[in-house]
Motif scaffolding. Sequence first.
Motif, PDB file in Angstrom:
ATOM      1  N   ASP A  44      56.045 110.245  79.239  1.00 51.59           N
ATOM      2  CA  ASP A  44      55.699 111.113  80.371  1.00 51.59           C
ATOM      3  C   ASP A  44      55.377 110.272  81.599  1.00 51.59           C
ATOM      4  N   LEU A  45      54.612 109.201  81.416  1.00 43.17           N
ATOM      5  CA  LEU A  45      54.275 108.321  82.537  1.00 43.17           C
ATOM      6  C   LEU A  45      55.532 107.654  83.093  1.00 43.17           C
ATOM      7  N   CYS A  46      56.382 107.160  82.201  1.00 41.58           N
ATOM      8  CA  CYS A  46      57.629 106.511  82.644  1.00 41.58           C
ATOM      9  C   CYS A  46      58.500 107.493  83.424  1.00 41.58           C
ATOM     10  N   ASP A  47      58.536 108.746  82.982  1.00 42.41           N
ATOM     11  CA  ASP A  47      59.289 109.761  83.720  1.00 42.41           C
ATOM     12  C   ASP A  47      58.684 109.960  85.110  1.00 42.41           C
ATOM     13  N   ASP A  48      57.345 110.019  85.185  1.00 43.33           N
ATOM     14  CA  ASP A  48      56.677 110.184  86.478  1.00 43.33           C
ATOM     15  C   ASP A  48      56.951 109.002  87.402  1.00 43.33           C
ATOM     16  N   LEU A  49      56.930 107.797  86.830  1.00 35.67           N
ATOM     17  CA  LEU A  49      57.153 106.577  87.611  1.00 35.67           C
ATOM     18  C   LEU A  49      58.637 106.316  87.860  1.00 35.67           C
ATOM     19  N   LYS A  50      59.484 107.038  87.128  1.00 35.71           N
ATOM     20  CA  LYS A  50      60.942 106.873  87.216  1.00 35.71           C
ATOM     21  C   LYS A  50      61.375 105.447  86.866  1.00 35.71           C
ATOM     22  N   ILE A  51      60.798 104.940  85.756  1.00 36.06           N
ATOM     23  CA  ILE A  51      61.177 103.627  85.248  1.00 36.06           C
ATOM     24  C   ILE A  51      61.451 103.730  83.753  1.00 36.06           C
ATOM     25  N   PRO A  52      62.310 102.879  83.218  1.00 39.89           N
ATOM     26  CA  PRO A  52      62.552 102.870  81.772  1.00 39.89           C
ATOM     27  C   PRO A  52      61.323 102.370  81.018  1.00 39.89           C
ATOM     28  N   ALA A  53      61.164 102.847  79.792  1.00 40.49           N
ATOM     29  CA  ALA A  53      60.037 102.425  78.960  1.00 40.49           C
ATOM     30  C   ALA A  53      60.049 100.908  78.763  1.00 40.49           C
ATOM     31  N   ASN A  54      61.229 100.312  78.614  1.00 42.71           N
ATOM     32  CA  ASN A  54      61.326  98.865  78.435  1.00 42.71           C
ATOM     33  C   ASN A  54      60.745  98.121  79.636  1.00 42.71           C
ATOM     34  N   THR A  55      61.046  98.598  80.836  1.00 41.62           N
ATOM     35  CA  THR A  55      60.524  97.985  82.054  1.00 41.62           C
ATOM     36  C   THR A  55      59.004  98.104  82.098  1.00 41.62           C
ATOM     37  N   TYR A  56      58.488  99.260  81.728  1.00 38.49           N
ATOM     38  CA  TYR A  56      57.041  99.488  81.712  1.00 38.49           C
ATOM     39  C   TYR A  56      56.352  98.543  80.733  1.00 38.49           C
ATOM     40  N   ILE A  57      56.855  98.485  79.504  1.00 35.23           N
ATOM     41  CA  ILE A  57      56.236  97.642  78.482  1.00 35.23           C
ATOM     42  C   ILE A  57      56.354  96.165  78.857  1.00 35.23           C
ATOM     43  N   SER A  58      57.522  95.749  79.326  1.00 33.38           N
ATOM     44  CA  SER A  58      57.700  94.353  79.744  1.00 33.38           C
ATOM     45  C   SER A  58      56.732  93.999  80.868  1.00 33.38           C
ATOM     46  N   GLY A  59      56.526  94.927  81.804  1.00 33.73           N
ATOM     47  CA  GLY A  59      55.586  94.699  82.897  1.00 33.73           C
ATOM     48  C   GLY A  59      54.162  94.540  82.407  1.00 33.73           C
ATOM     49  N   LEU A  60      53.765  95.349  81.433  1.00 38.28           N
ATOM     50  CA  LEU A  60      52.420  95.224  80.861  1.00 38.28           C
ATOM     51  C   LEU A  60      52.222  93.862  80.201  1.00 38.28           C
ATOM     52  N   ILE A  61      53.218  93.427  79.455  1.00 37.94           N
ATOM     53  CA  ILE A  61      53.127  92.129  78.779  1.00 37.94           C
ATOM     54  C   ILE A  61      53.078  91.008  79.799  1.00 37.94           C
ATOM     55  N   GLU A  62      53.952  91.062  80.805  1.00 39.96           N
ATOM     56  CA  GLU A  62      53.984  90.032  81.845  1.00 39.96           C
ATOM     57  C   GLU A  62      52.647  89.950  82.582  1.00 39.96           C
ATOM     58  N   THR A  63      52.076  91.089  82.927  1.00 41.27           N
ATOM     59  CA  THR A  63      50.785  91.127  83.619  1.00 41.27           C
ATOM     60  C   THR A  63      49.691  90.509  82.763  1.00 41.27           C
ATOM     61  N   ASP A  64      49.658  90.849  81.488  1.00 49.90           N
ATOM     62  CA  ASP A  64      48.637  90.302  80.594  1.00 49.90           C
ATOM     63  C   ASP A  64      48.796  88.795  80.420  1.00 49.90           C
ATOM     64  N   LEU A  65      50.038  88.334  80.263  1.00 51.89           N
ATOM     65  CA  LEU A  65      50.267  86.890  80.098  1.00 51.89           C
ATOM     66  C   LEU A  65      49.863  86.120  81.357  1.00 51.89           C
ATOM     67  N   LYS A  66      50.141  86.668  82.530  1.00 45.79           N
ATOM     68  CA  LYS A  66      49.725  86.024  83.766  1.00 45.79           C
ATOM     69  C   LYS A  66      48.212  85.956  83.859  1.00 45.79           C
ATOM     70  N   LYS A  67      47.558  87.054  83.469  1.00 49.18           N
ATOM     71  CA  LYS A  67      46.106  87.103  83.482  1.00 49.18           C
ATOM     72  C   LYS A  67      45.518  86.021  82.558  1.00 49.18           C
ATOM     73  N   ARG A  68      46.177  85.817  81.437  1.00 46.21           N
ATOM     74  CA  ARG A  68      45.725  84.823  80.466  1.00 46.21           C
ATOM     75  C   ARG A  68      46.291  83.428  80.762  1.00 46.21           C
ATOM     76  N   LYS A  69      47.117  83.348  81.808  1.00 45.40           N
ATOM     77  CA  LYS A  69      47.758  82.104  82.226  1.00 45.40           C
ATOM     78  C   LYS A  69      48.586  81.479  81.106  1.00 45.40           C
ATOM     79  N   LYS A  70      49.392  82.301  80.474  1.00 40.84           N
ATOM     80  CA  LYS A  70      50.287  81.844  79.396  1.00 40.84           C
ATOM     81  C   LYS A  70      51.710  81.891  79.864  1.00 40.84           C
TER      82      LYS A  70
END
Length: 70
Positions: A44-70
Amino acid sequence: MTDPKDAEMSADGQGTKRRRTRNYGDRRTVSLRMDPELHERMMDLCDDLKIPANTYISGLIETDLKKRKK
């Protein structure tokens, strides 16, 4: 998998493994199991944001890794 060229024998000779180089280059596949209710909320969120689920999940992982400096 509809094209027989998309599969090749696994290293142990026990079957086939997917080969996605034609469509996805050097990307890797990860299987993710989640609760159906969580999946529905995410979709539902991905539909609202008009992005694929893969893009959403990849973005979450990328953000977390940057936060952890990995």
